[in-house]
Write an enzyme that holds these catalytic residues in place. Sequence first.
Site, PDB file in Angstrom:
ATOM      1  N   SER A 120      -9.711   2.031   3.097  1.00 46.37           N
ATOM      2  CA  SER A 120      -8.810   2.782   2.251  1.00 46.37           C
ATOM      3  C   SER A 120      -7.813   1.935   1.463  1.00 46.37           C
ATOM      4  CB  SER A 120      -8.035   3.772   3.119  1.00 46.37           C
ATOM      5  OG  SER A 120      -7.159   3.081   3.994  1.00 46.37           O
ATOM      6  N   LYS A 152       0.871  -1.179   0.000  1.00 49.34           N
ATOM      7  CA  LYS A 152       0.000   0.000   0.000  1.00 49.34           C
ATOM      8  C   LYS A 152       0.909   1.230   0.000  1.00 49.34           C
ATOM      9  CE  LYS A 152      -3.855   2.023   2.689  1.00 49.34           C
ATOM     10  NZ  LYS A 152      -4.705   1.850   3.888  1.00 49.34           N
ATOM     11  N   SER A 185     -10.017  -0.409   7.201  1.00 45.55           N
ATOM     12  CA  SER A 185      -9.384  -0.202   5.893  1.00 45.55           C
ATOM     13  C   SER A 185      -8.724  -1.417   5.263  1.00 45.55           C
ATOM     14  CB  SER A 185      -8.354   0.925   5.985  1.00 45.55           C
ATOM     15  OG  SER A 185      -8.998   2.178   5.972  1.00 45.55           O
TER      16      SER A 185
END
Lengths: 95, 485, 484
Positions: free
Chosen positions: C151, C76, C175
């Site tokens: 997210s 990420k 997330s």
Amino acid sequence: MALDQTDVEKVAHLARLQIEEQDIPEYTRNLTSILDLVSQMQAVDTDDIDPLAHPLDATQRLRHDEVTETNQREHFQKNAPAIEAGLFLVPKVIE
Amino acid sequence: MEWEAVIGLEIHVQLATQSKIFSGASIAFGSEPNTQACAVDLGLPGILPVLNETAVEMAVKFGLAVDAEIGMKSVFERKNYFYPDLPKGYQTTQNDLPIIGPGLVEIQLENGTSKHIRIHHAHLEEDAGKSLHEAFFDENGRGMTGVDLNRAGTPLLEIVSQPEMNSAKEAVAYIKAVHSIVTYLGISDGNMAEGSMRCDANVSMHYKGTPLGTRCEIKNINSFKFIEKAINHEIERQIELLEDGGRVIQETRLYDPDKNETRSMRSKEEANDYRYFPCPDLLPVVLDEAYIEHIRSEMPELPKQKKQRFIDELGLSAYDASVLSSTRAMADYFEQVFQTCGDAKSAANWVMGELSAQMNKDNVEVENCPVSAVQLGQLVKRIIDSTINAKAAKQVFVALWEKEGNSVDEIIADKGLKQVTDTGAIAAVVDEVLAKNPQQVEQYLAAPADKRGKMIGFFVGQIMKASKGTANPQMVNQLLSEKLG
Amino acid sequence: MHNKTIAELAKGLADGDFSSVELTRHFLQRINTLDSQYNSFITVTGEQALAQAEAADALRAAGNAGKLAGIPIAHKDIFCTEGVLTTCASKMLSNFVAPYDATVVSRFKQAGLVTLGKTNMDEFAMGSSNENSFYGAVKNPWALGAVPGGSSGGSAAAVAARLVPAATGTDTGGSIRQPAAFCGITGLKPTYGRVSRWGMIAYASSLDQGGPMARTAEDCALLLNEMAGFDPKDSTSLKKAVPDYTADLNQPLAGLRIGLPKEYFGEGLSSEMGDTIMTAVKEFEKLGATIHEISLPNTMLAIPAYYVIAPAEASSNLSRYDGVRFGHRCENPVNLEDLYKRSRGEGFGKEVQRRILVGTYALSEGYYDAYYRKAQRIRRLIQQDFLNAFNEVDLIMGPTTPSEAFDLGSNTDDPVQMYMEDIYTLAVNLAGLPGISVPAGLVNGRPVGLQILAGHFQESQLLNAAHQFQNATNWHQLAPTANQ
């Protein structure tokens, strides 16, 4: 609880955020609805409850006092937008 | 009605750790800009703080030295504001739960009495970087400020007093007392010129017995001299203002040592809202009794204790003991002289006499005195064992001060200052001097006994001169009185 | 090759069926040809990946390769990667080349894994739809008109689309779990303090936790073995031994007590969702577990408490983006205030600005007690609910989300509506507990997730239950049809 535009401008200044004039009503609406959501908390009596700052009941670990870092100025300043003589430059600060 | 000043001080003491409070970067003073600012100090994305154990230990030492309550659980908070020398946009500090609670500092006043000043609390925090207002310009020719973050993250102990001082002199005495404690403890070098100790003063005026007045905070007072001047100036300013029917506005004022005045810092005055909250990257610092006891067992002797020992064990007068224990550097120097020479009284006389006079004259601190304590101790030892007399000793001292030599004994030998104690040799000089001055001898012999004491001084002076000051004065006196009958 | 799990790929590498270079080329090729439709990557590091793959192959040839050496993954774009653009999907960091590696990144490098690139996300991890990215929205591989969740939406979409076998994510309020549910993959949020946060760009420090996103619980266990562990650089990292998370995967579930909080099955949950989750729970009964109704009475308070605490911490964490030392700086600032306000106003997107404003407000003078301190007290109540529940049951189960993935653009007008999507996931972060989302079926053709929660540091138990469920079902093997 309803916020007005002045509240939003004041908070935006504290947070050093430039918000566009035309966006202020939207932010005011958004913030008001978020604060309405948040105000649900007030319905609960928590007077006897200790605040919980960290999810685990741990205490601070201490670091041995020794110098472990070396000079990496050039490396770190590659990301800097304005430097001179090894210094980060900002518009003149008046005290 | 009489005006009374009410003064409280916040002293920021840089702790003498090796590394920063939350990172492994060095805190050494005077390096090239930003060469000691690591990822943590720069507040790079993703960095995290870890607390330095020595900073905690030093804070606890200070707390024990001022008989303070130690915060067994203290919490770091974030003080949020934007400033170029504050890389993360917040300062990690302590607020609600500081590591050191209420304590007490005794200060010595000029009239010989003492007064107790209460410490409100002391807390650990990180220092900010420095802004350098040099001639930098952007491409449009606008003036720019340079930011050096070497100092960012240096551990500070902020010591906050109660507003209990009533004059600039008391404020100075308080800072000196704190300076003495932190240097004794070895938790700071106390070097005010390099910013190791910085002070903000809150000053307000009121009539004795009436409620306190509105206070102003004076920033940027960083030497003993300026503290007194700045506070006195502020007291005068406020009295003048109040007597003219004006009123004091609560504000922050900056002291300008060049102009000897304070001026309002309007730029920092705009409603600050620091939005303190517990730092989520750090956990509560929890200490236990065993830890406190361990620190207590390692505490060095403090000024008060040292003074008492100098009186009780070394037989010094209260005044001498007080002067010699005033700073750790002075006390260490004296103790080394004493250990080398073996006589406390002589050591005290030399340190407070010849040495202090010369240091004052050349404006030198004991920390960088050209004559080492061991050298001075050897010199005093040579007086005690009669190798040299007091007069020669002063010559040796000057030679040491001027770095003409390192060894006391070599200087004595080189300069031929060794005291002559051989009776025959001194007798020869006595005879020679008497033979050269028949007139004075006659006068002496003709004089009544009560005038002779003064006249004999002439012969002693001539003999000492002839012996280049090396003759033992007692022996000269004895031989003279024998020979002159 | 791209349909294999990490466990299978590791075996293939060990058996010499293929090399890491072949594997890496294959996945890079897929990213190249397919990602334009998902937008799941911000940066692809092809050259570095191939060099790492060659090194892993060399190690293997020399007989020194670890179990996962040569396996490609993605990070990420919230994890700092030295020498590689690290943006947090923000214009603010669109020029930021991280000068150091996050601990998670260096641990994976140490273990010989190959990094294919950095995945898209909601800006500074603030969002539940991955629509708040400076680099554009990510699309759900199951339905290109749907959000992948957020997210960690880029990581979830990339794994679901078989562009990478696994990826890292971070979870502040759901997330990892929510996008895993929306994209039909398995995502684990470990106990707070289990995985180092050093180099993981902070959103809300007391809630953030990194974790693995993969196709199976077994893969998550393999990855957690590398990610977890004490880090002296993180004060909130716990000095606690790390077990082998694969060791207990095959423990039988007989006698396991499962709690179903009644608050997780009430209003707001669609009936198809409810049915799907209950069907999944029944699988556990078949495996010998017992089901108990429990109550987490303060569940509804998790949303208000979270939306004070997270923005408050964020408002302070994001103050460092001031245009001075790194990141976006406005053109020609006329003075210091102008530098700050324009750099931050231009560099942050709307949702980030909203949360900074809310957080600043909640901490400001006169409101601190009513908002921040109050939220922290509620936080304790919420944690207490869970601790009480874990006195009676071993695991808690429920839906990861109230519904299946929603359509792109459908929630963007009203932030509060969007915040409601996190109702089942937020409380876990407030309490610091571990949680996992496993694929549990399809609703309207879109995947949904079963969330399993356990007590602090009970990741092994979570993974064991999830693995047994995956042995008994095949939801985790479904792939978006367009990519078979």
